[in-house]
Design an enzyme around this catalytic site. Structure first.
Site, PDB file in Angstrom:
ATOM      1  N   ARG A  28       0.700  -1.130   0.147  1.00 11.12           N
ATOM      2  CA  ARG A  28      -0.075  -0.172   0.064  1.00 11.12           C
ATOM      3  C   ARG A  28       0.851   1.358  -0.011  1.00 11.12           C
ATOM      4  O   ARG A  28       0.133   2.353  -0.294  1.00 11.12           O
ATOM      5  CB  ARG A  28      -0.876  -0.086   1.207  1.00 11.12           C
ATOM      6  CG  ARG A  28      -1.951  -0.984   1.492  1.00 11.12           C
ATOM      7  CD  ARG A  28      -2.579  -1.003   2.469  1.00 11.12           C
ATOM      8  NE  ARG A  28      -3.890  -2.110   2.320  1.00 11.12           N
ATOM      9  CZ  ARG A  28      -5.068  -1.687   2.511  1.00 11.12           C
ATOM     10  NH1 ARG A  28      -5.187  -0.529   2.923  1.00 11.12           N
ATOM     11  NH2 ARG A  28      -6.114  -2.710   2.489  1.00 11.12           N
ATOM     12  N   ASN A  98      -4.226   4.963  12.154  1.00 12.45           N
ATOM     13  CA  ASN A  98      -4.515   5.272  10.817  1.00 12.45           C
ATOM     14  C   ASN A  98      -5.568   6.392  10.775  1.00 12.45           C
ATOM     15  O   ASN A  98      -6.603   6.338  11.539  1.00 12.45           O
ATOM     16  CB  ASN A  98      -5.279   4.095  10.043  1.00 12.45           C
ATOM     17  CG  ASN A  98      -4.006   3.080   9.700  1.00 12.45           C
ATOM     18  OD1 ASN A  98      -2.753   3.476   9.969  1.00 12.45           O
ATOM     19  ND2 ASN A  98      -4.277   1.998   8.872  1.00 12.45           N
TER      20      ASN A  98
END
Ligand code: F6R
Length: 600
Positions: A28, A98
């Site tokens: 990612r 996150n």
């Protein structure tokens, strides 16, 4: 995009679980990494900028721990330094996070007045300090989390450990995904099931404003008010999250080659029983206009759908870049359906645009590849592309899956608004069922793409031109080439060349084009002749016969307009791949790019 893993075990050293989990999220994109674990009865934090291998090298090989949290960070607030890397620790609390805390400056001011000071420039350290502030005030984890969730504006998936409560890991979630994997004596939390799949296939999903206490025997999930929730235990579908590279040199090549399966897999449930299956798709006839919103390749898929909605079903369709849509006057109404296209389901601008439409109460539909992603939760209805894990940064199989899914949506709409006949639809369905035979020869034509790549890989500028649908496809072709080969490549409507761009054409400038529309081909060919006369080298993808021209021709079979985009894009993808291969770039992880763009 940031990645989270946390683990707690009765009988295992969790450090290898954490590192393996981070590696499975590596694709990612990230620029620093860190881990916190128990060492000599104290929380030990190791952080570093750069790759996970740097983190592994920094860890003492003999260290073992039954509890730990780990993170890969993609810098948002503050540079990619080890100080800014997660985990962050403030007195009793250590967290990885996150998401983005939007009101972190206001909270930081408040905490500074309470004598808190900060080492990093991150919003995460502020969130950590706020958790500590409430924890010291209430000495109660439920109350701490409740007050925190009330105070924070923004998004978060947080995994927290508390220095005097080291039999538990706590996880908190709002608008950023979090799963809890369950296995014998060991439970693993993560931002993505790919991080847990090696250890378990059973997991819980947290929804927004939920949190959980996870220990070696138990997972207790609660609402923000502290009510215990009973949640469904999900099972991972292994085929759809296959992370392996197989025998391919790059994920990108593997993903291009998989398109003979992923396209049909995406549409199969809507075509398997002929016309009847199409009725499973949502009825769009109640809307006066369709809006489509996305970024990059997803936006390009939206353009293809616009063409099909307008030309085939006579339905007005506007396509917007999410980064523009969120800040402009969009004339939305209850009669407009807004479709959000996203492979990851996590793209920040697309999420913000979606929230904007939702805040006005207007209808939304998602076309998403990653289930349990933020967009898939937020839309009124979600249709999934079944492309499986797309690991290479450059999107390929997700794009064709998006086009295929949008195509069946257009077909079902055309039947409902009576702009197309059942016979017409049945012919397209047959071609979708036969997609493997249609695209396999194109996938296999390596020598042709390699020979083109050899001619163009040393060039500085490459132009992609087309008209109508071919113009939209040329935009995707140019994007593929530039992002992985770093060659400047631009798409232009063939008719626009004369209005400026043609001045850039010189001897040997490559011009790549597709001409697959009988009504427009003659016009495109004359534009190609114009650049040929100025010295350009022409490469043409076409279903027509232009053998007498001084062009390098890539022939595709004559198929329905719904299948054409898929056949045109495969040569574009493979030309980009082999050009980047000759240039020796990092094809799966091109510089400066991340797989999911989770910041504005
Ligand atoms: C290009 C590419 C990007 C993405 C864009 C949107 O190859 O992959 O342009 O298409 O960042 O991402 P998603 O689809 O995840 O919203």
């Amino acid at each position: 995009m940031c990645g989270i893993v946390g683990a707690i075990s009765k009988d295992r050293n969790v450090l290898p679980i954490l590192i393996t989990g981070l590696k499975n999220l590596e694709y990612r994109g990230y620029d620093s990494a860190g881990v916190a674990y128990l060492k000599n009865k104290k929380i030990n934090i190791v952080k570093t900028s750069g790759k996970i291998i740097n983190l592994e090298n920094k860890l003492n090989k003999n260290d073992k721990s039954n509890i730990g949290i780990a993170h890969t960070r993609w810098a948002t607030h503050g540079k990619a330094t080890s100080i800014n890397a997660h985990p962050h620790s403030v007195k009793h609390i250590t967290i990885v996070h996150n998401g983005i805390i939007e009101n972190y400056e206001e909270i930081k001011d408040m905490l500074e007045k309470e004598n808190y000071s900060f080492k990093s420039s991150t919003d995460t350290e502020v969130a950590c300090a706020l958790l500590n502030y409430y924890y010291e005030e209430f000495r109660d984890v439920d109350r701490t989390i409740k007050e925190f969730m009330k105070k924070i504006i923004g998004s978060y998936a947080i995994v927290m450990i508390i220095d005097n409560d080291l039999d538990n890991i706590y996880v908190l979630k709002k608008e950023s995904p979090l799963v809890i994997g369950i296995s014998d004596n060991t439970n693993i939390v993560a931002s993505d099931i790919r991080a847990i799949v090696k250890y378990t296939n059973k997991y819980y999903i947290l929804n927004d404003f939920e949190y959980a206490k996870v220990n070696t025997n138990d997972v207790i999930i609660k609402s923000v008010n502290g009510d215990i929730l009973s949640k469904e235990l999900h099972t991972i579908n292994l085929e759809e999250i296959d992370n392996s590279k197989g025998h391919y040199k790059h994920y990108m090549l593997k993903e291009i080659m998989e398109q003979n399966k992923t396209i049909l897999r995406t549409v199969l449930s809507f075509i398997e029983d002929g016309i009847d299956s199409l009725s499973k798709l949502p009825d769009l006839t109640k809307y006066k206009e369709i809006y489509i919103v996305g970024c990059g390749t997803a936006y390009h898929a939206g353009l293809v759908a616009k063409y099909l909605f307008e030309e085939i079903t006579n339905t007005k369709c506007n396509v917007y870049l999410a980064s523009e849509f969120r800040y402009q006057n969009n004339f939305l109404s209850k009669d407009t359906l807004t479709i959000f296209i996203s492979q990851s389901g996590e793209t920040a601008d697309t999420i913000s645009s979606l929230k904007l439409v939702k805040s006005k109460g207007y209808p939304t539909l998602g076309i998403i590849n990653v289930d349990n992603s933020t967009i898939s939760y937020l839309v009124d209805k979600c249709l999934y592309t079944k492309a499986g894990s797309e690991i290479a940064v450059a999107s390929t199989k997700a794009y064709t899956a998006q086009i295929a899914l949008l195509s069946v949506l257009v077909l079902s709409h055309g039947l409902r608004n009576k702009t197309i006949s059942e016979d017409y639809v049945l012919k397209v369905i047959d071609q979708f069922k036969n997609i493997d035979n249609l695209i396999s020869p194109l996938l296999d034509d390596k020598d042709l793409y390699l020979s083109i790549a050899k001619k163009i890989y040393k060039e500085k500028d490459i132009f992609y031109i087309g008209r109508g649908l071919d113009y939209y496809l040329s935009m995707e072709g140019a994007l593929k080439l530039k992002e992985i080969s770093y060659i400047h490549s631009e798409a232009y409507s063939a008719g626009e060349l004369k209005h400026g761009t043609i001045s850039l054409i010189e001897k040997s400038t490559p011009v790549i084009s597709s001409a697959t529309n009988t009504k427009l081909n003659a016009k495109t060919i004359s534009n190609l002749e114009e650049v040929l006369a100025r010295g350009a080298d022409i490469y043409l993808i076409t279903d027509d016969n232009y053998k007498d021209k001084s062009f390098t021709i890539i022939n595709i079979p004559k198929v329905s307009i719904f299948i054409k985009p898929i056949l045109v894009i495969i040569p574009y993808q493979l030309i980009a791949y082999y050009t980047a291969l000759l240039k020796g770039t990092d094809i799966d992880k091109p510089k400066n790019l991340a797989k999911s763009v989770t910041v504005e």
